[in-house]
Design an enzyme around this catalytic site. Structure first.
Site, PDB file in Angstrom:
ATOM      1  N   ASP A  33      23.535 -52.723 -22.275  1.00 46.44           N
ATOM      2  CA  ASP A  33      22.675 -53.312 -23.304  1.00 46.44           C
ATOM      3  C   ASP A  33      21.251 -53.224 -22.756  1.00 46.44           C
ATOM      4  O   ASP A  33      20.921 -53.839 -21.738  1.00 46.44           O
ATOM      5  CB  ASP A  33      23.109 -54.769 -23.502  1.00 46.44           C
ATOM      6  CG  ASP A  33      22.190 -55.535 -24.441  1.00 46.44           C
ATOM      7  OD1 ASP A  33      21.126 -55.013 -24.852  1.00 46.44           O
ATOM      8  OD2 ASP A  33      22.544 -56.692 -24.749  1.00 46.44           O
ATOM      9  N   ILE A  34      20.404 -52.468 -23.435  1.00 46.14           N
ATOM     10  CA  ILE A  34      19.056 -52.186 -22.915  1.00 46.14           C
ATOM     11  C   ILE A  34      18.235 -53.465 -22.723  1.00 46.14           C
ATOM     12  O   ILE A  34      17.333 -53.502 -21.880  1.00 46.14           O
ATOM     13  CB  ILE A  34      18.339 -51.170 -23.838  1.00 46.14           C
ATOM     14  CG1 ILE A  34      17.219 -50.435 -23.092  1.00 46.14           C
ATOM     15  CG2 ILE A  34      17.815 -51.828 -25.110  1.00 46.14           C
ATOM     16  CD1 ILE A  34      16.701 -49.199 -23.817  1.00 46.14           C
ATOM     17  N   GLY A  55      20.391 -52.787 -35.277  1.00 47.60           N
ATOM     18  CA  GLY A  55      20.621 -51.956 -34.096  1.00 47.60           C
ATOM     19  C   GLY A  55      19.891 -52.456 -32.868  1.00 47.60           C
ATOM     20  O   GLY A  55      19.771 -53.661 -32.619  1.00 47.60           O
ATOM     21  N   VAL A  56      19.362 -51.508 -32.092  1.00 47.74           N
ATOM     22  CA  VAL A  56      18.695 -51.863 -30.843  1.00 47.74           C
ATOM     23  C   VAL A  56      17.405 -52.641 -31.132  1.00 47.74           C
ATOM     24  O   VAL A  56      17.006 -53.523 -30.355  1.00 47.74           O
ATOM     25  CB  VAL A  56      18.469 -50.597 -29.981  1.00 47.74           C
ATOM     26  CG1 VAL A  56      17.413 -49.682 -30.539  1.00 47.74           C
ATOM     27  CG2 VAL A  56      18.160 -50.979 -28.540  1.00 47.74           C
ATOM     28  N   ASP A  57      16.770 -52.355 -32.243  1.00 49.22           N
ATOM     29  CA  ASP A  57      15.548 -53.065 -32.657  1.00 49.22           C
ATOM     30  C   ASP A  57      15.834 -54.563 -32.822  1.00 49.22           C
ATOM     31  O   ASP A  57      15.117 -55.424 -32.274  1.00 49.22           O
ATOM     32  CB  ASP A  57      15.069 -52.438 -33.986  1.00 49.22           C
ATOM     33  CG  ASP A  57      13.664 -52.816 -34.388  1.00 49.22           C
ATOM     34  OD1 ASP A  57      12.966 -53.471 -33.593  1.00 49.22           O
ATOM     35  OD2 ASP A  57      13.256 -52.434 -35.506  1.00 49.22           O
TER      36      ASP A  57
HETATM   37  N1  AR6 Z   1      21.172 -51.429 -26.094  1.00 46.58           N
HETATM   38  C1  AR6 Z   1      21.154 -50.070 -26.046  1.00 46.58           C
HETATM   39  N2  AR6 Z   1      21.422 -49.302 -27.115  1.00 46.58           N
HETATM   40  C2  AR6 Z   1      21.713 -49.925 -28.274  1.00 46.58           C
HETATM   41  C3  AR6 Z   1      21.736 -51.328 -28.416  1.00 46.58           C
HETATM   42  C4  AR6 Z   1      21.448 -52.091 -27.253  1.00 46.58           C
HETATM   43  N3  AR6 Z   1      21.452 -53.440 -27.268  1.00 46.58           N
HETATM   44  N4  AR6 Z   1      22.073 -51.631 -29.706  1.00 46.58           N
HETATM   45  C5  AR6 Z   1      22.258 -50.456 -30.349  1.00 46.58           C
HETATM   46  N5  AR6 Z   1      22.049 -49.432 -29.486  1.00 46.58           N
HETATM   47  P1  AR6 Z   1      19.729 -47.672 -33.949  1.00 46.58           P
HETATM   48  P2  AR6 Z   1      17.941 -45.586 -35.026  1.00 46.58           P
HETATM   49  C6  AR6 Z   1      22.118 -47.979 -29.723  1.00 46.58           C
HETATM   50  O1  AR6 Z   1      20.478 -47.722 -35.233  1.00 46.58           O
HETATM   51  O2  AR6 Z   1      19.093 -44.698 -35.330  1.00 46.58           O
HETATM   52  C7  AR6 Z   1      16.864 -50.265 -36.995  1.00 46.58           C
HETATM   53  O3  AR6 Z   1      17.213 -51.060 -38.075  1.00 46.58           O
HETATM   54  C8  AR6 Z   1      22.971 -47.493 -30.851  1.00 46.58           C
HETATM   55  O4  AR6 Z   1      24.343 -47.495 -30.479  1.00 46.58           O
HETATM   56  O5  AR6 Z   1      19.389 -48.934 -33.272  1.00 46.58           O
HETATM   57  O6  AR6 Z   1      16.731 -44.992 -34.362  1.00 46.58           O
HETATM   58  C9  AR6 Z   1      15.366 -49.985 -36.942  1.00 46.58           C
HETATM   59  O7  AR6 Z   1      14.597 -51.071 -37.401  1.00 46.58           O
HETATM   60  C10 AR6 Z   1      22.428 -46.075 -31.017  1.00 46.58           C
HETATM   61  O8  AR6 Z   1      23.028 -45.231 -30.040  1.00 46.58           O
HETATM   62  O9  AR6 Z   1      18.330 -46.868 -34.129  1.00 46.58           O
HETATM   63  C11 AR6 Z   1      15.229 -48.793 -37.826  1.00 46.58           C
HETATM   64  O10 AR6 Z   1      15.155 -49.172 -39.199  1.00 46.58           O
HETATM   65  C12 AR6 Z   1      20.947 -46.218 -30.653  1.00 46.58           C
HETATM   66  O11 AR6 Z   1      20.819 -47.515 -30.052  1.00 46.58           O
HETATM   67  C13 AR6 Z   1      16.498 -48.028 -37.588  1.00 46.58           C
HETATM   68  O12 AR6 Z   1      17.455 -48.983 -37.155  1.00 46.58           O
HETATM   69  C14 AR6 Z   1      20.003 -46.124 -31.824  1.00 46.58           C
HETATM   70  O13 AR6 Z   1      20.577 -46.754 -32.956  1.00 46.58           O
HETATM   71  C15 AR6 Z   1      16.337 -47.012 -36.487  1.00 46.58           C
HETATM   72  O14 AR6 Z   1      17.515 -46.235 -36.399  1.00 46.58           O
END
Ligand code: AR6
Length: 196
Positions: A33-34, A55-57
């Site tokens: 988890d980042i 997601g990560v955001d």
């Molecule tokens: N630590 C590390 N990686 C993570 C974590 C975490 N805690 N949580 C998720 N991931 P995404 P995108 C991974 O959807 O595709 C948001 O709503 C996840 O498994 O977070 O760039 C933003 O506000 C995946 O591999 O980002 C934007 O609207 C990676 O992070 C939109 O999503 C990216 O998934 C951006 O979409």
């Protein structure tokens, strides 16, 4: 125990500064988890509003606390492919670098170039802020639908190119971590980094 101590893959990249001195930059693949990483900076895969999301955001905003959203309101958003920096607030990381990956539309709408520029502009901010260690999530590969294998190749190639370029402008970067959330993504990153 920090998973940083147990990377799934690790590679050292030779860089040369503008005086001809060599510096090694270590690239690592971990599954974590980042938001838990005690590095100088973590990268957020944000949207262009910079006002949070899923997601990560979502995870980064939850862990950093409400001060992060208040700060992000002052950044006036971020175009796709660019990056902006904020403090980490309650995170163990000192900074968050917010970048906006492309939404996948099949690959013919500049997605590879935009994704590469996310990594390049994030590394550029490490130069400007004297950052020595940074972790990237797999930008665009979640909600934004970028195919993981192609995204991984771009992530690794653009980070290697960017750290070599950054060395010429006095970069302090020593460690770049590819932080995968799932075991299947980590396996792909591991295989691609080992193949470099
Ligand atoms: N630590 C590390 N990686 C993570 C974590 C975490 N805690 N949580 C998720 N991931 P995404 P995108 C991974 O959807 O595709 C948001 O709503 C996840 O498994 O977070 O760039 C933003 O506000 C995946 O591999 O980002 C934007 O609207 C990676 O992070 C939109 O999503 C990216 O998934 C951006 O979409």
């Amino acid at each position: 125990m920090s998973s940083l101590k147990h990377p799934l893959a690790q590679k050292q990249i030779d860089t040369t500064d503008n005086q001809g001195n060599e510096h090694l930059v270590t690239l690592k693949v971990i599954q974590a988890d980042i938001t838990t990483l005690p590095l100088d900076a973590i990268v957020n895969a944000a949207n262009s509003s910079l006002l949070g999301g899923g997601g990560v955001d979502g995870a980064i905003h939850r862990a950093a606390g409400p001060e992060l959203l208040a700060y992000c309101r002052t950044l006036n958003g971020c175009p796709t492919g660019e990056a902006k920096i904020s403090p980490g607030f309650k995170l163990p990381a000192q900074y968050v670098i917010h970048t906006v990956g492309p939404v996948w539309h099949g690959g013919g709408q500049g997605e590879p170039e935009l994704l590469a520029s996310c990594y390049r502009n994030s590394i550029q901010l490490t130069v400007d802020n004297n950052i020595t260690s940074i972790a990237f999530p797999a930008i665009s590969t979640g909600v934004y639908g970028y195919p993981i294998e192609q995204a991984t190749e771009i992530a690794i190639a653009s980070v290697i190119g960017s750290v070599k370029q950054a060395a010429l402008s006095g970069s302090a970067i020593e460690e770049v971590v590819f932080c995968c959330f799932s075991a299947s993504d980590a396996a792909i990153y591991q295989q691609k980094l080992e193949a470099v």
